[in-house]
Design a protein around this motif. Sequence first.
Motif, short mmCIF file in Angstrom:
data_model
loop_
_atom_site.label_atom_id
_atom_site.label_comp_id
_atom_site.label_asym_id
_atom_site.label_seq_id
_atom_site.Cartn_x
_atom_site.Cartn_y
_atom_site.Cartn_z
N TRP A 242 0.83 -1.21 0.00
CA TRP A 242 0.00 0.00 0.00
C TRP A 242 0.87 1.26 0.00
O TRP A 242 0.62 2.20 -0.76
CB TRP A 242 -0.92 -0.04 1.21
N LEU A 243 1.89 1.26 0.83
CA LEU A 243 2.78 2.42 0.87
C LEU A 243 3.47 2.64 -0.48
O LEU A 243 3.52 3.75 -0.99
CB LEU A 243 3.84 2.23 1.97
N HIS A 244 3.98 1.56 -1.05
CA HIS A 244 4.69 1.67 -2.32
C HIS A 244 3.77 2.08 -3.47
O HIS A 244 4.12 2.95 -4.28
CB HIS A 244 5.35 0.33 -2.66
N ASN A 245 2.59 1.47 -3.51
CA ASN A 245 1.73 1.62 -4.70
C ASN A 245 0.70 2.74 -4.58
O ASN A 245 0.31 3.33 -5.61
CB ASN A 245 1.00 0.32 -4.99
N GLU A 246 0.23 3.01 -3.37
CA GLU A 246 -0.91 3.91 -3.22
C GLU A 246 -0.59 5.24 -2.55
O GLU A 246 -1.15 6.28 -2.92
CB GLU A 246 -2.03 3.20 -2.41
N VAL A 247 0.27 5.23 -1.56
CA VAL A 247 0.57 6.46 -0.84
C VAL A 247 1.42 7.37 -1.72
O VAL A 247 2.39 6.92 -2.34
CB VAL A 247 1.28 6.15 0.50
N LYS A 248 1.06 8.63 -1.75
CA LYS A 248 1.77 9.59 -2.61
C LYS A 248 2.13 10.84 -1.83
O LYS A 248 1.64 11.06 -0.70
CB LYS A 248 0.92 9.93 -3.82
#
Length: 394
Positions: A242-248
Amino acid sequence: MATTVTSNLDEQTREIIKSTVPVLAEHGETITTHFYKRLFEDHPELKHTFNMTHQKEGKQPRALANAVYAAAQNIDDLTAIIPAADTIAEKHVSLNIQPEHYPIVGEYLLKAIKEVLGDAVDAQILDAWDKGYREIADVFITMEKKKYETSAWTGYRNFTVTHKVKESSEITSFYLEPEDGNSLPFYRPGQYIGLKADIPHYPYTQLRQYSISDEPGQSYIRISVKKEDGTEELPAGLVSTWLHNEVKEGDVLPLSAPAGDFYLNETSDRPVVLLSGGVGLTPLMSMYKQCTDKDVYFIHAARNGDVHGLKEEMKGDQCYIIYEKPSEQDRNSEAYDKAGYIDLDWLRTTVPKDADFYFCGPEGFMRAVKEALQEWEVPEAQINYEFFGPAGTI
């Protein structure tokens, strides 16, 4: 000054608890696995607090079984468990565990003991363990109260992701600044923060602890997260993915205050040797950057250069890179110092023995390093390490 814990239990109660040690050695993990199953069935809201990946992998039940076994062995004098209890208490504070959680855990632990062991457990044994558990819980509650009182903040504080930087094929760094614009407190190099993740379409809040990978005194906290693989049912990398793919950049993440008892001893005059494997370099990078006036050696082991994060920050004549299987690009660029693994013969010729050693990484890596240091007869007081996740044994 070392903490001492005087038992308030009567002799008969202590003898009954000690008599259960062989049973706990044989059935402890079965008991704690059943404990978590029953606990989550009746209190699903606690899935917001516990790391469900560690449940699935068996790490949390194993860690709890080890803790219960150690407490039973040392019920005459719980002073012996204080070092391990202090590490657990640091994690509890990071997770915002409160005194009211302990009676619930005690209730279900006793139920699990009875349901797993059946007629082998009578009312006298259950009563003894009820008293024993409450005494052990009081040790943790007292320790955690003191830690909360000195914590930089309680609960969660919102941080804004100001920068997101890809460090390698597996590791991404997140630069986090307080949303309120106020300054950050000092933290000890090597400590971690707790991160609260509310992931869309996943029913439970996830709490994770990540080492701070930069030195104190910055306007930000940096965490460097490895994207973990997992299963479709419950990916081991649920939060990291989630951190890698979604958090911006611009997103807000709630963090608990820096915690942890694995940190640089800045009062020691000995040289410092840092040994890391994989993403285990994150707490050591924070230590490395703080060692401005120390004789420091930094040794990092990775599979190859493609997965080696923060490599540009490993600068200095006493930094050594070891790749298990260097790629052709690694070999052409001569980007590493040794192929294969860290071994004692190489350590003897590279770092001083009279040093403070700090190491972190995968369990196999940590076991190999500790065995090498023990074979070298490095004093135990100079050996420091940290597990990611529930405390294990090496």
